[in-house]
Design a protein around this motif. Structure first.
Motif, PDB file in Angstrom:
ATOM      1  N   GLY A 173      -8.378 -21.346  -0.498  1.00 37.73           N
ATOM      2  CA  GLY A 173      -9.612 -21.920  -0.988  1.00 37.73           C
ATOM      3  C   GLY A 173     -10.580 -22.342   0.093  1.00 37.73           C
ATOM      4  N   GLU A 174     -10.227 -22.119   1.359  1.00 37.52           N
ATOM      5  CA  GLU A 174     -11.076 -22.575   2.459  1.00 37.52           C
ATOM      6  C   GLU A 174     -11.302 -21.515   3.535  1.00 37.52           C
ATOM      7  OE1 GLU A 174      -9.154 -26.022   3.971  1.00 37.52           O
ATOM      8  OE2 GLU A 174      -9.595 -27.277   2.209  1.00 37.52           O
ATOM      9  N   HIS A 175     -10.405 -20.560   3.647  1.00 37.91           N
ATOM     10  CA  HIS A 175     -10.498 -19.564   4.717  1.00 37.91           C
ATOM     11  C   HIS A 175     -10.608 -18.176   4.086  1.00 37.91           C
ATOM     12  CE1 HIS A 175      -9.425 -22.835   7.394  1.00 37.91           C
ATOM     13  NE2 HIS A 175      -8.359 -23.072   6.646  1.00 37.91           N
ATOM     14  N   PHE A 176     -11.712 -17.496   4.400  1.00 38.69           N
ATOM     15  CA  PHE A 176     -12.041 -16.244   3.732  1.00 38.69           C
ATOM     16  C   PHE A 176     -12.401 -15.170   4.752  1.00 38.69           C
ATOM     17  CE2 PHE A 176     -13.239 -19.785   0.982  1.00 38.69           C
ATOM     18  CZ  PHE A 176     -12.592 -19.470  -0.203  1.00 38.69           C
ATOM     19  N   SER A 177     -12.421 -13.929   4.243  1.00 36.62           N
ATOM     20  CA  SER A 177     -12.919 -12.780   4.998  1.00 36.62           C
ATOM     21  C   SER A 177     -13.823 -11.981   4.080  1.00 36.62           C
ATOM     22  CB  SER A 177     -11.770 -11.900   5.503  1.00 36.62           C
ATOM     23  OG  SER A 177     -10.948 -12.602   6.411  1.00 36.62           O
ATOM     24  N   LEU A 250     -14.822 -10.584  -1.131  1.00 31.88           N
ATOM     25  CA  LEU A 250     -14.495 -11.786  -0.366  1.00 31.88           C
ATOM     26  C   LEU A 250     -13.026 -12.065  -0.613  1.00 31.88           C
ATOM     27  CD1 LEU A 250     -15.850 -14.224   1.297  1.00 31.88           C
ATOM     28  CD2 LEU A 250     -15.694 -15.456  -0.880  1.00 31.88           C
ATOM     29  N   SER A 251     -12.217 -11.963   0.418  1.00 27.63           N
ATOM     30  CA  SER A 251     -10.780 -12.141   0.268  1.00 27.63           C
ATOM     31  C   SER A 251     -10.338 -13.479   0.847  1.00 27.63           C
ATOM     32  CB  SER A 251     -10.007 -11.007   0.963  1.00 27.63           C
ATOM     33  OG  SER A 251     -10.157 -11.089   2.363  1.00 27.63           O
ATOM     34  N   ASP A 252      -9.296 -14.027   0.236  1.00 29.05           N
ATOM     35  CA  ASP A 252      -8.699 -15.256   0.742  1.00 29.05           C
ATOM     36  C   ASP A 252      -7.674 -14.897   1.819  1.00 29.05           C
ATOM     37  OD1 ASP A 252      -8.369 -18.359  -0.195  1.00 29.05           O
ATOM     38  OD2 ASP A 252      -6.474 -17.546   0.528  1.00 29.05           O
ATOM     39  N   ASN A 253      -7.693 -15.633   2.909  1.00 24.86           N
ATOM     40  CA  ASN A 253      -6.868 -15.267   4.056  1.00 24.86           C
ATOM     41  C   ASN A 253      -5.390 -15.576   3.889  1.00 24.86           C
ATOM     42  OD1 ASN A 253      -9.110 -14.351   5.382  1.00 24.86           O
ATOM     43  ND2 ASN A 253      -9.269 -16.062   6.812  1.00 24.86           N
ATOM     44  N   ARG A 254      -5.014 -16.366   2.893  1.00 24.58           N
ATOM     45  CA  ARG A 254      -3.604 -16.736   2.776  1.00 24.58           C
ATOM     46  C   ARG A 254      -2.750 -15.529   2.425  1.00 24.58           C
ATOM     47  NH1 ARG A 254      -2.110 -22.142  -0.305  1.00 24.58           N
ATOM     48  NH2 ARG A 254      -2.975 -22.881   1.674  1.00 24.58           N
ATOM     49  N   HIS A 255      -3.105 -14.793   1.401  1.00 22.75           N
ATOM     50  CA  HIS A 255      -2.315 -13.630   0.967  1.00 22.75           C
ATOM     51  C   HIS A 255      -3.174 -12.387   0.764  1.00 22.75           C
ATOM     52  CE1 HIS A 255       1.450 -15.769   0.556  1.00 22.75           C
ATOM     53  NE2 HIS A 255       0.861 -16.692  -0.179  1.00 22.75           N
ATOM     54  N   GLY A 256      -4.439 -12.426   1.121  1.00 23.06           N
ATOM     55  CA  GLY A 256      -5.283 -11.255   0.981  1.00 23.06           C
ATOM     56  C   GLY A 256      -5.768 -10.986  -0.424  1.00 23.06           C
ATOM     57  N   LEU A 257      -5.666 -11.972  -1.326  1.00 25.22           N
ATOM     58  CA  LEU A 257      -6.177 -11.785  -2.685  1.00 25.22           C
ATOM     59  C   LEU A 257      -7.705 -11.807  -2.679  1.00 25.22           C
ATOM     60  CD1 LEU A 257      -3.713 -14.091  -4.647  1.00 25.22           C
ATOM     61  CD2 LEU A 257      -3.705 -11.596  -4.559  1.00 25.22           C
ATOM     62  N   ILE A 258      -8.299 -11.049  -3.586  1.00 25.56           N
ATOM     63  CA  ILE A 258      -9.753 -10.951  -3.665  1.00 25.56           C
ATOM     64  C   ILE A 258     -10.277 -12.151  -4.455  1.00 25.56           C
ATOM     65  CG2 ILE A 258     -11.696  -9.517  -4.327  1.00 25.56           C
ATOM     66  CD1 ILE A 258      -9.907  -8.361  -2.127  1.00 25.56           C
ATOM     67  N   ALA A 259     -11.120 -12.960  -3.808  1.00 31.88           N
ATOM     68  CA  ALA A 259     -11.684 -14.147  -4.451  1.00 31.88           C
ATOM     69  C   ALA A 259     -13.030 -13.869  -5.106  1.00 31.88           C
ATOM     70  CB  ALA A 259     -11.833 -15.281  -3.434  1.00 31.88           C
ATOM     71  N   ASN A 260     -13.720 -12.819  -4.691  1.00 33.72           N
ATOM     72  CA  ASN A 260     -15.007 -12.475  -5.281  1.00 33.72           C
ATOM     73  C   ASN A 260     -15.288 -11.008  -4.983  1.00 33.72           C
ATOM     74  OD1 ASN A 260     -17.481 -12.609  -6.550  1.00 33.72           O
ATOM     75  ND2 ASN A 260     -18.162 -14.446  -5.471  1.00 33.72           N
ATOM     76  N   ALA A 261     -16.024 -10.367  -5.861  1.00 26.44           N
ATOM     77  CA  ALA A 261     -16.347  -8.943  -5.691  1.00 26.44           C
ATOM     78  C   ALA A 261     -17.660  -8.653  -6.384  1.00 26.44           C
ATOM     79  CB  ALA A 261     -15.234  -8.060  -6.257  1.00 26.44           C
ATOM     80  N   LYS A 346      -6.447 -12.037  10.248  1.00 30.41           N
ATOM     81  CA  LYS A 346      -6.304 -12.070   8.796  1.00 30.41           C
ATOM     82  C   LYS A 346      -7.348 -11.220   8.080  1.00 30.41           C
ATOM     83  CE  LYS A 346      -2.862 -14.832   7.655  1.00 30.41           C
ATOM     84  NZ  LYS A 346      -1.799 -14.436   6.683  1.00 30.41           N
ATOM     85  N   ARG A 347      -8.517 -11.037   8.681  1.00 30.65           N
ATOM     86  CA  ARG A 347      -9.579 -10.325   7.978  1.00 30.65           C
ATOM     87  C   ARG A 347      -9.231  -8.861   7.713  1.00 30.65           C
ATOM     88  NH1 ARG A 347     -12.794  -6.877  10.902  1.00 30.65           N
ATOM     89  NH2 ARG A 347     -12.633  -6.955  13.183  1.00 30.65           N
ATOM     90  N   LYS A 348      -8.239  -8.340   8.408  1.00 30.33           N
ATOM     91  CA  LYS A 348      -7.847  -6.946   8.194  1.00 30.33           C
ATOM     92  C   LYS A 348      -7.132  -6.756   6.857  1.00 30.33           C
ATOM     93  CE  LYS A 348      -7.488  -6.267  13.179  1.00 30.33           C
ATOM     94  NZ  LYS A 348      -6.606  -5.946  14.324  1.00 30.33           N
ATOM     95  N   LEU A 349      -6.692  -7.868   6.247  1.00 27.29           N
ATOM     96  CA  LEU A 349      -6.054  -7.748   4.936  1.00 27.29           C
ATOM     97  C   LEU A 349      -7.018  -7.238   3.876  1.00 27.29           C
ATOM     98  CD1 LEU A 349      -3.955 -11.071   4.801  1.00 27.29           C
ATOM     99  CD2 LEU A 349      -3.076  -8.747   5.046  1.00 27.29           C
ATOM    100  N   ILE A 350      -8.295  -7.453   4.092  1.00 29.85           N
ATOM    101  CA  ILE A 350      -9.281  -7.040   3.094  1.00 29.85           C
ATOM    102  C   ILE A 350      -9.332  -5.519   2.961  1.00 29.85           C
ATOM    103  CG2 ILE A 350     -11.335  -6.825   4.569  1.00 29.85           C
ATOM    104  CD1 ILE A 350     -12.872  -8.406   2.466  1.00 29.85           C
ATOM    105  N   GLU A 351      -8.947  -4.816   4.014  1.00 33.24           N
ATOM    106  CA  GLU A 351      -8.956  -3.347   3.964  1.00 33.24           C
ATOM    107  C   GLU A 351      -7.884  -2.817   3.018  1.00 33.24           C
ATOM    108  OE1 GLU A 351     -11.220  -1.611   5.195  1.00 33.24           O
ATOM    109  OE2 GLU A 351     -12.186  -3.004   6.586  1.00 33.24           O
ATOM    110  N   GLN A 352      -6.830  -3.597   2.790  1.00 32.04           N
ATOM    111  CA  GLN A 352      -5.797  -3.149   1.855  1.00 32.04           C
ATOM    112  C   GLN A 352      -6.351  -3.046   0.441  1.00 32.04           C
ATOM    113  OE1 GLN A 352      -2.371  -5.710   2.209  1.00 32.04           O
ATOM    114  NE2 GLN A 352      -2.114  -5.323   4.386  1.00 32.04           N
ATOM    115  N   GLY A 353      -7.216  -3.983   0.083  1.00 30.42           N
ATOM    116  CA  GLY A 353      -7.836  -3.915  -1.239  1.00 30.42           C
ATOM    117  C   GLY A 353      -8.720  -2.700  -1.396  1.00 30.42           C
ATOM    118  N   PHE A 354      -9.504  -2.384  -0.367  1.00 28.85           N
ATOM    119  CA  PHE A 354     -10.350  -1.196  -0.426  1.00 28.85           C
ATOM    120  C   PHE A 354      -9.513   0.070  -0.493  1.00 28.85           C
ATOM    121  CE2 PHE A 354     -13.791  -3.721   1.987  1.00 28.85           C
ATOM    122  CZ  PHE A 354     -14.351  -4.137   0.802  1.00 28.85           C
ATOM    123  N   GLY A 355      -8.448   0.116   0.303  1.00 31.26           N
ATOM    124  CA  GLY A 355      -7.592   1.299   0.284  1.00 31.26           C
ATOM    125  C   GLY A 355      -6.933   1.510  -1.066  1.00 31.26           C
TER     126      GLY A 355
END
Length: 401
Positions: A173-177, A250-261, A346-355
């Protein structure tokens, strides 16, 4: 010992015929099953019994049903009162579950989804159809889907799934990518014609001959697609110019879940503008106004106006510094911090969602037209991605306990 029998050949002469005596003996009884088909008139098994207890769709369906229960008021306002008469439509809960199923199993079209639902018991169980329930006509399914888009039901479902992840402690809830990706529109170069109705020569004609646009000036200011007017001609890096949209997450850095799209038209400023909108919403949703919110991003976001906008919102810009022939807008004090290095990893986790969205969800080239339809399809795909991630996180949590 082999026996010789006489057999008359085609020429009339007698020829000996060799017969194996073992073939003349009666066959012995074996445990081989009979190739018969026997169907009972009635069955005492439920549809639930055909789905394995450990099937990955079981926890996903549970999370989806919990979110759909919270949307009951929204669904009630989408339809007319019974007193006005008319035929009941497809239940919106079943419609949303069917749309998620289409993404999970990479089903190409609604027509193919309806065909497979006809004979696939797993599909029927997940959607909520009994064995003898009739499957919807594809055109009716598509028409009812438009009602969900008009009332932003897909956005609401996404928000409830993210809320569920927060309640389970899977979001910081505080750290995003933040990052963006290109989405190819369902339109071709041939449909990209002049807005004023002028002629580009052989370009954009309706003939079946090959079309060449070499040497011609074609831009979004003077041309537009007849097929999808919201798509824009855009190229990024070494890619070719195509009619595209741009998806942002916008992904959350804890587990790479998408917080906004969200999806916007493709241009050079769309990524930063969308990032400011999403991080502003995330900032407002924090539990405490004094919480330290960080935003990780790649070098494409290293612009003075974006970094300044983040700082004005109380967000620490953990943006990768772009120092190739220029000075970075990110302060060196921020770049030297330990949290900055962690955000860059951690920001590289966001690429997993795109892939996942492009290989499984089919977002590489969408089969819908119009900005709003593409936006809702992108959000629904990210909802499906979150559900698959949350299922895996739930398994890891149960094994740890």
């Amino acid at each position: 010992m082999l026996k010789y029998l006489c057999n008359r050949s085609t020429r009339g002469s007698l020829q000996p015929l060799v017969v194996d005596p073992r073939k003349l003996q009666p066959k012995t009884q074996t445990m081989r099953g009979a190739d018969t088909f026997t169907e009972s008139l009635f069955t005492m098994r439920r549809l639930e019994d055909f789905v394995p207890a450990n099937h990955p769709l079981r926890p996903i369906r549970t999370m989806v049903n919990e979110a759909l229960l919270k949307m009951d008021d929204l669904f009630a306002g989408m339809y007319e009162a019974d007193i006005k008469g008319g035929r009941p439509s497809i239940a919106p809960e079943k419609l949303l579950r069917a749309m998620l199923l289409q993404i999970f199993f990479s089903v190409r079209s609604e027509r193919q989804l309806m065909e497979q639902t006809q004979y696939n018991l797993l599909y029927r169980w997940f959607i909520g159809l009994a064995m003898d329930d009739a499957v919807w006509v594809p055109s009716v399914f598509t028409k009812n889907r438009e009602r969900l888009i008009a009332h932003d039901a897909i956005i609401e479902l996404f928000n409830h799934i993210v809320e569920t992840a927060g309640c389970k402690g899977w979001l910081s809830g505080e750290h995003f990518s933040v990052d963006g990706t290109l989405i190819q529109a369902w339109a071709s170069h041939r449909s990209f014609v002049r807005k004023d109705g002028g002629d580009d020569g052989d370009a954009g004609n309706n003939s079946t001959s090959s079309t060449s646009f070499k040497g011609q000036t074609r831009s979004n200011d003077t041309h537009a697609s007849r097929t999808d007017g919201d798509a824009r001609l855009y190229r990024k890096g070494k890619t070719a110019s195509e009619l595209r949209y741009m998806g942002h997450t916008l992904s959350d850095n804890r587990h790479g879940l998408i917080a906004n799209a969200m999806v916007t038209q493709a241009d050079g400023f769309a990524e930063r503008e969308a990032a400011k909108v999403m991080i502003r919403d995330a900032r407002q949703a924090t539990a405490s106004p004094d919480a330290e919110v960080t935003l990780g991003a790649d070098k494409g976001y290293d612009a003075q106006e974006f970094v300044q906008a983040c700082q004005n919102m109380g967000v620490i810009p953990h943006v990768a510094q772009n120092t190739s022939g220029r000075r970075s807008a990110v302060p060196d004090a921020i770049a030297a911090s330990e949290g900055y290095a962690l955000s860059q990893r951690k920001r590289k986790l966001i690429e997993q969602g795109f892939g996942w969205a492009k290989t499984v969800g089919g977002i590489r080239q969408v089969m819908v037209r119009g900005l709003k339809r593409v936006d809702h399809l992108f959000v629904l795909t990210m909802t499906a991605y979150n559900l698959t991630r949350m299922r895996s996180l739930g398994q890891l949590r149960s094994q740890a306990l």
